[in-house]
Design an enzyme around this catalytic site. Sequence first.
Site, PDB file in Angstrom:
ATOM      1  N   LYS A 115      -1.724   1.413  -0.581  1.00  0.00           N
ATOM      2  CA  LYS A 115      -1.274   0.126  -0.021  1.00  0.00           C
ATOM      3  C   LYS A 115      -0.431   0.280   1.462  1.00  0.00           C
ATOM      4  O   LYS A 115      -0.397  -0.611   2.226  1.00  0.00           O
ATOM      5  CB  LYS A 115       0.140  -0.515  -0.997  1.00  0.00           C
ATOM      6  CG  LYS A 115      -0.781  -1.113  -2.464  1.00  0.00           C
ATOM      7  CD  LYS A 115      -1.526  -2.593  -2.155  1.00  0.00           C
ATOM      8  CE  LYS A 115      -1.983  -3.069  -3.183  1.00  0.00           C
ATOM      9  NZ  LYS A 115      -2.560  -4.384  -3.295  1.00  0.00           N
ATOM     10  N   GLU A 174       4.533 -10.101  -1.363  1.00  0.00           N
ATOM     11  CA  GLU A 174       4.479 -10.313  -2.959  1.00  0.00           C
ATOM     12  C   GLU A 174       4.120  -9.016  -3.479  1.00  0.00           C
ATOM     13  O   GLU A 174       3.450  -8.176  -2.651  1.00  0.00           O
ATOM     14  CB  GLU A 174       3.577 -11.288  -3.262  1.00  0.00           C
ATOM     15  CG  GLU A 174       1.933 -10.702  -3.411  1.00  0.00           C
ATOM     16  CD  GLU A 174       1.573 -10.375  -2.271  1.00  0.00           C
ATOM     17  OE1 GLU A 174       1.818 -10.631  -1.251  1.00  0.00           O
ATOM     18  OE2 GLU A 174       0.427  -9.412  -2.317  1.00  0.00           O
ATOM     19  N   SER A 189      -6.436   4.953  -6.662  1.00  0.00           N
ATOM     20  CA  SER A 189      -5.693   4.109  -5.502  1.00  0.00           C
ATOM     21  C   SER A 189      -4.342   4.434  -5.790  1.00  0.00           C
ATOM     22  O   SER A 189      -3.598   4.045  -4.842  1.00  0.00           O
ATOM     23  CB  SER A 189      -5.863   2.783  -6.058  1.00  0.00           C
ATOM     24  OG  SER A 189      -5.700   2.556  -7.570  1.00  0.00           O
TER      25      SER A 189
END
Length: 602
Positions: free
Chosen positions: A298, A320, A586
Amino acid sequence: MKIKVCGLKHPENINAVAALQPDYVGFILYGKSPRYMANLATDALQTIPASIQKTGVFVNESSENIDRLVTEYGFNAVQLHGDESPEFCAAFKGRVTVIKAFGINEDFDFEQLKDYANNIDLFLFDTKTKEYGGSGKTFDWAILDQYKLDIPFFLSGGVGLENIKEVKNITHPQFYGVDLNSRFEIEPGLKNIEKLKEAFKIIKNKTQQMKYGVNEQGYYGDFGGAYIPEMLYPNVEELREQYLNIINDDDFKAEFDDLLKNYVGRPSPLYHAKRYSEKYGANIFFKREDLNHTGSHKINNAIGQILLAKRLGKKRIIAETGAGQHGVATATVCALMNIECVVYMGEIDMVRQAPNVARMKMLGAKVVPATSGSKTLKDATNEALRDWIGNPVDTHYIIGSVVGPYPYPDIVARFQAIISQETKAQLLEQTGKELPQYVMACVGGGSNAMGMFYHFIEDEAVKLVAVEAAGKGVNSGESAATTALGDEGVLHGSRTILMQTEDGQVVEPYSISAGLDYPGIGPQHAHLFKTGRGQYVSITDEEALQAGLLCCQLEGIIPAIETAHALAQLEKMKFEANDNVVICISGRGDKDLDTYINYFGY
C-alpha cells in the site's frame, strides 16, 4: 507491444537509447551491414539495464563464434537473420532467447515455419530482399493473416513515424512487438533520439489502450468511467485533467523514485521459495511486498498520491481502509509530509485490526469509525466520499485500491506497477527469462493484484490468477467472491462487477480478511475477468488460514491473511517442473496474529 531498437554501434548513442527503456536493443554482427558493430568495446554494453534484452544479430555465423560473442558481450538474445536451420537454432534455445528472422513477400510460404516452432522463442518478419534485411522498405502487413502458429513475432522492415500509427491497427494475436531501425537514424547505426522518443510515446500510449488498458474516456472495455454526483464532479475533473501531466513530470518521477528507494526500501526482494517449490513441483517465487516500510504494498500508492496531492495544492488528506494497511501507509506519508490526515475505517474492522488502528493514531491520523451497513470497507469508502464532497477545495482523497471513479483506477495501478516492473527484471536476473508462466495475487478491490499483473497483462502467455475471498463458502451467504456471485453494476463511482440483489442493492460481503471484505472489484479486474484474460477463483477462510500456517512453517514467513488466500490457491493447481510462478506477498501477518492465534489455539 514490445519495442526493439536495432542496429546500434556508438556508445553514447547506445546509452541514450537505453534511457528510453526499450524492451530489446540489437547489435548487428554481420560484416556486410552498414550497422556492423565492428570493434565496439564489450564494456559499452555493460551500462544497459538488466530489464533490456541485449540482442546479437547474426547472419549465417558459426555456432562457435556466436557462443563466443554471446559470452563476450553478455547477449540475452540472438537474432538469426540468415539461412540457419531449425537444428542450428535449437542449439541456443534455453540459454538465450532465440529470434529467427524471415524476409516476407506475397510468395512467402508460412508452412516452412512449422519446423522452427519448437526450436525458437520468437519470429521476426522483415521485408524480403536480395540481401539480409535492412532495406528500410515495408511489406504488405495483411500477409501476416496467413501466419497461424502460436509463436509470437516482431514486425520489422520500414517501420517509421509516418506509418507507426498503422502498426496500431495490427490485431494478430501473436503480434509481439515492433523493430525500429533505419527510419530512426541520422546515419546508419546512429539513432535519432527525438524520433525514437516520439515513436515510444505513440507505441506506449497504444499499449495502455490496447485490449486490457484504459481508453481516453476512462473505460476498460465495458467497465470504468466516473459515475459520480454533481457535487463530486469538480474534484474528479481536476484530478482527471492534471494527473498524467503531473506524474509524467521528470521532477515528480525523480522524487517518487527516490522515496521508493530510500524511504520504502525498494526494490522489494523476489525470493525463490525453495520448500514451496519442492512441495508444488514448480519454481515458486515470492514478491516480498511485506518487507516494504509499513508492511505492505500500500505504501507505493500512498507515496505517489501524497506527491500528487502536494502538486495539486491540497492541505488535507482523507482515506478509507479495510485491513488498516492502506490507512497506515496514508498516515505514514502524511506524517512525512506534515499534512493533516483523516482515515475512515469500518467499526468491525477497527476491532479485528486494532494494532493498525493504534499505528495510525501514533502517526498522527484521526481514525473515524464507519458505523453504517456492514461496518467494513464498503461503508468506510462511503464515508470518505461524503467527506470529500463536503471538502472539495483543500482535500485530496487517497483511494487505496484500483476502484472508484476514473482516473483513480488508473492512478493506483500506475503507482503499484512498480511491483511487476521490478519482478520482470528480477526474474530475468534469476532465471534468464523475464516472463513467468503464472502470476498470482489476492483480490479485494485489487491493488496488489493490478500492480503484480500490470507489466504482464499484454503478454498473454503469462497466466494471471486472481484469488478472491469465498468467506465461509461461495454459496454460504457469507462470502466476498465477487466474480462468482456478482453482476455488472455501479459501485463507488465506476461500472464494474459487484455483489448485488436483483433490484440493485449492494449485498453485504464477508471475509475473515478485512482487506478482501469488499463487494466489488476494480473495473480493470472486471474487464480481465469478462475477457478471460485473468482467471478469477476464490478461497475460503479456513483454506486461507491453513495456507498462512503452512507458509510460516515452510518458509518462516507469516503472511497477511489476505495474502494467504493467494497461497492457498497453489493447492488447487498443477504445474510443470519448469514453470516459474510468482505470488505477490502483499502484506505481513503481524496485524492478523490474534486471528491466527484464536483459530489455531496457540
